[in-house]
Motif scaffolding. Structure first.
Motif, PDB file in Angstrom:
ATOM      1  N   SER A  17      30.035  37.348  50.208  1.00 41.77           N
ATOM      2  CA  SER A  17      31.262  37.096  49.447  1.00 41.77           C
ATOM      3  C   SER A  17      32.462  37.686  50.180  1.00 41.77           C
ATOM      4  O   SER A  17      32.330  38.648  50.945  1.00 41.77           O
ATOM      5  CB  SER A  17      31.170  37.717  48.046  1.00 41.77           C
ATOM      6  OG  SER A  17      30.108  37.162  47.306  1.00 41.77           O
ATOM      7  N   ARG A  19      36.947  38.247  49.259  1.00 41.66           N
ATOM      8  CA  ARG A  19      38.076  37.996  48.379  1.00 41.66           C
ATOM      9  C   ARG A  19      39.339  37.966  49.207  1.00 41.66           C
ATOM     10  O   ARG A  19      39.685  38.949  49.870  1.00 41.66           O
ATOM     11  CB  ARG A  19      38.204  39.057  47.283  1.00 41.66           C
ATOM     12  CG  ARG A  19      39.241  38.667  46.237  1.00 41.66           C
ATOM     13  CD  ARG A  19      39.358  39.629  45.093  1.00 41.66           C
ATOM     14  NE  ARG A  19      40.182  40.803  45.409  1.00 41.66           N
ATOM     15  CZ  ARG A  19      40.830  41.517  44.505  1.00 41.66           C
ATOM     16  NH1 ARG A  19      40.744  41.201  43.225  1.00 41.66           N
ATOM     17  NH2 ARG A  19      41.532  42.565  44.867  1.00 41.66           N
ATOM     18  N   ARG A  67      31.477  28.235  43.151  1.00 45.78           N
ATOM     19  CA  ARG A  67      31.330  29.306  44.140  1.00 45.78           C
ATOM     20  C   ARG A  67      32.628  30.102  44.329  1.00 45.78           C
ATOM     21  O   ARG A  67      32.577  31.309  44.558  1.00 45.78           O
ATOM     22  CB  ARG A  67      30.924  28.718  45.502  1.00 45.78           C
ATOM     23  CG  ARG A  67      29.597  28.000  45.493  1.00 45.78           C
ATOM     24  CD  ARG A  67      29.164  27.633  46.903  1.00 45.78           C
ATOM     25  NE  ARG A  67      30.116  26.754  47.589  1.00 45.78           N
ATOM     26  CZ  ARG A  67      30.714  27.045  48.740  1.00 45.78           C
ATOM     27  NH1 ARG A  67      30.463  28.193  49.352  1.00 45.78           N
ATOM     28  NH2 ARG A  67      31.560  26.184  49.292  1.00 45.78           N
ATOM     29  N   GLN A  82      38.405  34.468  45.148  1.00 48.56           N
ATOM     30  CA  GLN A  82      37.089  35.092  45.267  1.00 48.56           C
ATOM     31  C   GLN A  82      36.108  34.033  45.747  1.00 48.56           C
ATOM     32  O   GLN A  82      35.931  33.007  45.087  1.00 48.56           O
ATOM     33  CB  GLN A  82      36.639  35.663  43.918  1.00 48.56           C
ATOM     34  CG  GLN A  82      35.241  36.267  43.936  1.00 48.56           C
ATOM     35  CD  GLN A  82      35.151  37.513  44.782  1.00 48.56           C
ATOM     36  OE1 GLN A  82      36.021  38.365  44.747  1.00 48.56           O
ATOM     37  NE2 GLN A  82      34.070  37.634  45.542  1.00 48.56           N
ATOM     38  N   ASN A  84      32.271  33.288  46.756  1.00 44.51           N
ATOM     39  CA  ASN A  84      30.880  33.729  46.698  1.00 44.51           C
ATOM     40  C   ASN A  84      29.971  32.689  47.342  1.00 44.51           C
ATOM     41  O   ASN A  84      30.357  31.541  47.526  1.00 44.51           O
ATOM     42  CB  ASN A  84      30.469  33.956  45.246  1.00 44.51           C
ATOM     43  CG  ASN A  84      31.275  35.042  44.569  1.00 44.51           C
ATOM     44  OD1 ASN A  84      31.738  35.986  45.212  1.00 44.51           O
ATOM     45  ND2 ASN A  84      31.462  34.914  43.262  1.00 44.51           N
ATOM     46  N   SER A  85      28.768  33.113  47.645  1.00 39.97           N
ATOM     47  CA  SER A  85      27.766  32.206  48.220  1.00 39.97           C
ATOM     48  C   SER A  85      28.348  31.413  49.385  1.00 39.97           C
ATOM     49  O   SER A  85      28.224  30.179  49.457  1.00 39.97           O
ATOM     50  CB  SER A  85      27.238  31.246  47.144  1.00 39.97           C
ATOM     51  OG  SER A  85      26.673  31.966  46.062  1.00 39.97           O
TER      52      SER A  85
END
Length: 124
Positions: A17, A19, A67, A82, A84-85
């Protein structure tokens, strides 16, 4: 004028991940919609997500739904992404952009102000 400064990019592995942040300054009251775009080498700049300053309306590209999450902190005039994955195909320079018209736009021509971009590299 509006100034946009992105931060938070980097090199990560698939599944990790990150951000991203976009700090806006200047005449931010002239902007209605904040967007994230990305551009991979040899490809067109593509829409990722957008969020309005004044409401909770949020928009995502199909490729990142589920995601990525876009959010904002009005007090800090900052927008976040953000991620993710993460996948290798997410590798690109990510740009923050500001739109001065109160309608959704998913093409780069619809945004007046741009940040300098931050590199995101996802290794497999």
């Amino acid at each position: 004028q509006v100034q946009l400064v992105e931060s938070g990019g980097g090199l990560v592995q698939a599944g990790d991940s990150l951000r991203l942040s976009c700090a806006a300054s200047g005449r931010t009251f002239d902007t209605y919609l904040m967007g994230w775009f990305r551009q991979a080498p040899g490809k067109e700049r593509e829409f990722v997500a957008a969020i309005r300053w004044s409401t909770i309306r949020i928009y995502y590209a199909d490729s990142v739904k589920g995601r990525f999450t876009i959010s904002r902190d009005n007090a800090k005039s900052t927008v976040y992404l953000q991620m993710n994955s993460l996948k290798p195909e997410d590798t690109a320079v990510y740009y923050c952009a500001a739109r001065t018209i109160d309608t959704l736009a998913t093409t780069s021509s619809g945004y007046r102000y741009w940040g300098q971009g931050t590199q995101v590299t996802v290794s497999s």
